[in-house]
Design an enzyme around this catalytic site. Structure first.
Site, short mmCIF file in Angstrom:
data_model
loop_
_atom_site.label_atom_id
_atom_site.label_comp_id
_atom_site.label_asym_id
_atom_site.label_seq_id
_atom_site.Cartn_x
_atom_site.Cartn_y
_atom_site.Cartn_z
N ARG A 1 20.67 2.62 5.74
CA ARG A 1 19.88 1.63 5.53
C ARG A 1 19.07 1.13 6.76
NH1 ARG A 1 19.84 1.77 0.78
NH2 ARG A 1 20.56 0.21 -0.75
N GLU B 1 10.66 -1.76 4.24
CA GLU B 1 10.07 -0.71 3.53
C GLU B 1 8.96 -1.54 2.51
OE1 GLU B 1 13.22 1.64 1.75
OE2 GLU B 1 13.81 2.16 3.66
N HIS C 1 12.09 7.22 1.94
CA HIS C 1 13.19 6.69 1.22
C HIS C 1 13.38 7.73 -0.13
CE1 HIS C 1 16.14 3.30 0.48
NE2 HIS C 1 16.86 4.45 0.00
#
Length: 328
Positions: free
Chosen positions: A234, A263, A281
């Site tokens: 994370r 993000e 990601h």
């Protein structure tokens, strides 16, 4: 199995299309643009018994749905869901572990190789015609040979990464709040201690208050000038300003990041660095794995309404039983 075709399941915002299709077929699908309590009408508040989501689900949204029994989260990480509040109000929360473990571990190793051997840059060199015009791609400063790897977060994914690292012939150490039974890897009682003992740190840690900016300037300094940092967990676990500075001034050698704090916005301070390998990601982003995750979301809903026992309850709600909310 009891029929679920009339049980209303609310989907706020985007969700994997396979999950949406199954929910529409097996339940009464209700869609909202976002998980905003202001969008919950009295009619929805009186009907909705389940939420399937891959977005933030806060306490106010949970409270706006008094008949809510279960929140099926798409993803192994569930820090976007207020699971503690859900558990305290008798709402079950599930996530999608295991089905993405191997995919994310594969990505972690790919990102590590990209970072130390600069493979994307080497391909770009070839495609730009520089192999012809300028010759061989420059030798990389880094290598996996002789490295010592530390893993921050030795859960399912951390263990899968460790097995792969072992196959590369490298020693593995780790930091968790407590030791993991049945593994021979060296445990360090602090992240700082782990960083000082290794030169390659892979973070698989979950988000949340306990890991907020855990990888800070002090940890990066302990990793050292030959240090490589990889984050597949994370973005919130890293002080991104400190990381960008450490990469710029040579405190560490390189970093590979698949996750970021805000993000899809990536700090310019990271984007302009040549020694940062950055991915959008994509840790579990294959058709195979995302479909399996979508199936587990719906399978959790089906199991809950059939038996009151979901397949993958999160720790904060493991105590919740069917009918718990109505009894509060």
């Amino acid at each position: 199995m009891a029929s679920t075709d009339r049980i209303p399941v609310l989907v706020p915002g985007r969700l994997h299309p396979h999950a949406v299709a199954r929910i529409g077929k097996e339940f009464d699908l209700v869609a909202l643009p976002a998980a905003d309590p202001g969008l919950v009408t009295p009619e929805l508040a009186g009907r909705v018994r389940a939420v399937a989501a891959m977005t933030t689900i806060g306490a106010a949204f949970i409270d706006a749905l008094p008949r809510l029994e279960i929140i099926a989260n798409f993803g192994v990480g569930y820090d976007a869901v207020d699971a503690k509040h859900a558990g305290s109000t008798g709402v079950m929360v599930t996530n999608t572990p295991d089905v993405l473990t191997e995919e994310v571990a594969d990505t972690a190793l790919g990102l590590l190789l990209n970072t130390v051997r600069e493979l994307p840059k080497a391909e770009a060199w070839l495609r730009a015609g520089k192999w012809v015009s300028k010759g061989d791609y420059p030798l990389t400063r880094a290598t996996l040979r002789g490295r010592r790897v530390g893993i921050f977060g030795m859960g399912r994914i951390g263990l899968a990464i460790a097995r792969r690292i072992e196959a590369f012939g490298l020693p593995v150490s780790y930091y968790n709040r407590r030791t993991v039974e049945g593994v021979a890897y060296t445990w360090y009682p602090s992240l700082l201690g782990l960083a000082g003992a290794v030169d390659t740190l892979i973070s698989v840690a979950p988000g949340g208050a306990s890991t907020e900016k855990a990888v800070n300037r002090q940890v990066l300094e302990a990793l050292g000038p030959n240090g490589v940092f990889i984050n597949i967990g994370r973005g919130s676990t890293v002080d991104e300003d400190a990381l960008a500075q450490a990469l710029a001034d040579g405190t560490i050698l390189a970093a590979g990041l698949d996750v970021f704090r805000n993000e899809p916005n990536v700090p310019e301070s990271l984007l302009r660095l040549e020694n940062a390998s950055l991915l959008p990601h994509v840790g579990s982003a294959s058709v195979h794995t995302r479909t399996a995750m979508a199936d587990l979301v719906v399978d959790n809903l089906a199991a809950w309404f059939a038996s009151g026992k979901p397949l993958t309850a999160v720790a904060e709600t493991a105590h919740v039983t069917a009918g718990a909310r109505s009894a509060i």
